[in-house]
Design a protein around this motif. Structure first.
Motif, short mmCIF file in Angstrom:
data_model
loop_
_atom_site.label_atom_id
_atom_site.label_comp_id
_atom_site.label_asym_id
_atom_site.label_seq_id
_atom_site.Cartn_x
_atom_site.Cartn_y
_atom_site.Cartn_z
N HIS A 55 41.14 39.61 40.17
CA HIS A 55 39.84 38.74 39.55
C HIS A 55 40.74 37.50 38.42
O HIS A 55 41.84 37.66 38.23
CB HIS A 55 39.06 39.72 38.69
CG HIS A 55 39.74 40.42 37.59
ND1 HIS A 55 40.48 41.68 37.89
CD2 HIS A 55 39.87 40.25 36.25
CE1 HIS A 55 40.91 42.19 36.76
NE2 HIS A 55 40.56 41.35 35.77
N ILE B 239 40.48 36.35 45.19
CA ILE B 239 39.51 37.30 44.21
C ILE B 239 38.82 38.31 45.14
O ILE B 239 38.22 37.92 46.11
CB ILE B 239 38.67 36.12 43.62
CG1 ILE B 239 39.52 35.20 42.78
CG2 ILE B 239 37.61 36.83 42.79
CD1 ILE B 239 38.63 33.90 42.09
N GLY B 240 38.70 39.22 44.59
CA GLY B 240 37.90 40.47 45.09
C GLY B 240 38.68 41.49 46.19
O GLY B 240 38.10 42.40 46.52
N GLY C 235 33.84 37.39 40.54
CA GLY C 235 35.24 37.88 40.16
C GLY C 235 36.07 37.45 39.09
O GLY C 235 37.14 36.94 38.99
#
Length: 306
Positions: free
Chosen positions: A180, A170-171, A59
């Motif tokens: 990210h 993240i993601g 990420g």
């Protein structure tokens, strides 16, 4: 770690070129790093895709300015194996780098796909003949770079995750934006290595985040665990001393009710609590002696009377 920066390793791929007579400008570039002028027959040239601006499996992605910084920093850097810095692992060197953009392709972040390309050379020897054949045959393909990124910001809110972690995951998608980390402000580039297993989606690219070295990371975690254990033990000892002070105050003063003294004890350091505890113990001993009968205090032969 320098200046709270984070060191990264990121894998990419070699781009073999068929053996040919190098151009004069290529020879001139690589001969800047040699003690004597090498001839075309003495060198083996190949290209390396070092890193790009695509979001990787961790990420994270390099920004375009970061790729430009890496372009400058990686000129002259040595190629080794598995990030093992021993001298015998040195096998190649980058004599030039360039940032390449593919305008027909977009990244997941909506940028034109861009990568850092390195031009590497090796001196042909009997010892590296098989390695050269493996590069030409696509066996030795993946490589990994090691560099330092001082800036790591959230793509959603722009928060520096090193200094102020944010709530974004993240993601995860937030509206039309994929969360990210943007890697920027590259302060140093260390080396690039031949590695075995790629992990990133594009071009066999992989990146492993680490602080300086894996050994240093393990050492740091061990020290953190030891510090946490010592802090827990210190808290247990402090609480035990406070309880003993409450007991001693009851024996000396006959009180267990919260008052100004107990409130002050709650704010004392362990050293202050130990000194207070010793004072109360001394007072308790004096009180016990004053309660003994006169003949028990002065007559040492009492137990031997008939």
């Amino acid at each position: 770690m320098q200046n709270a920066s984070t060191r990264f390793t990121k894998s990419a791929e070699t781009i073999p070129q068929p053996p040919s007579v190098p151009e004069n400008d290529q020879l001139a570039q690589l001969n800047q790093f040699t003690r004597r002028t090498l001839s075309p027959e003495e060198v083996f040239l190949f290209d390396v895709r070092l890193c790009d601006n695509e979001i990787d499996r961790d990420g994270e992605r390099f920004t375009l300015p970061a790729l430009a910084q890496l372009q400058t920093l990686f000129v002259g850097k040595t190629g080794i194996f598995d990030h093992d810095p021993r001298g015998e692992n040195q096998t190649a060197r980058l004599y030039a780098t360039e940032v390449v953009t593919d305008p027909s392709r977009q990244t997941a972040a909506g940028e034109p796909y861009t990568y850092l390309k390195g031009h590497a050379y090796m001196v042909r020897t009997d010892a590296n003949r098989d390695l050269i054949r493996e590069i030409d045959g696509g066996i030795k393909k993946e490589v990994s770079i090691a560099c330092t990124a001082a800036s790591q910001t959230c793509s959603i809110c722009g928060s520096d995750r090193r200094k102020k972690p944010c709530v974004h995951q993240i993601g995860q998608w937030y509206g039309e934006q994929l969360c990210h980390i943007l890697l920027d402000d590259i302060t140093d580039a260390y080396e690039w290595s031949f590695v075995a297993v790629p992990a990133q989606r594009e071009a066999g690219v992989t990146k492993q985040k680490r602080f300086l070295t894996d050994a240093a990371d393990r050492r740091l975690k061990m020290l953190e665990q030891q510090l946490q254990a010592k802090e827990a033990l210190l808290e247990q000892v402090t609480e035990a001393v406070r309880k003993d002070i409450t007991r001693l105050r009851y024996l000396v003063e006959g009180t267990i009710q919260p008052d100004a003294v107990s409130a002050a004890a709650d704010r004392m350091t362990l050293e202050e609590l130990l000194a207070f505890q010793e004072t109360l113990r001394t007072q308790q001993k004096k009180a016990c002696l004053s309660q003994l009968a006169p003949d028990m205090r002065t007559d040492g032969n009492r137990d031997f009377r008939l």
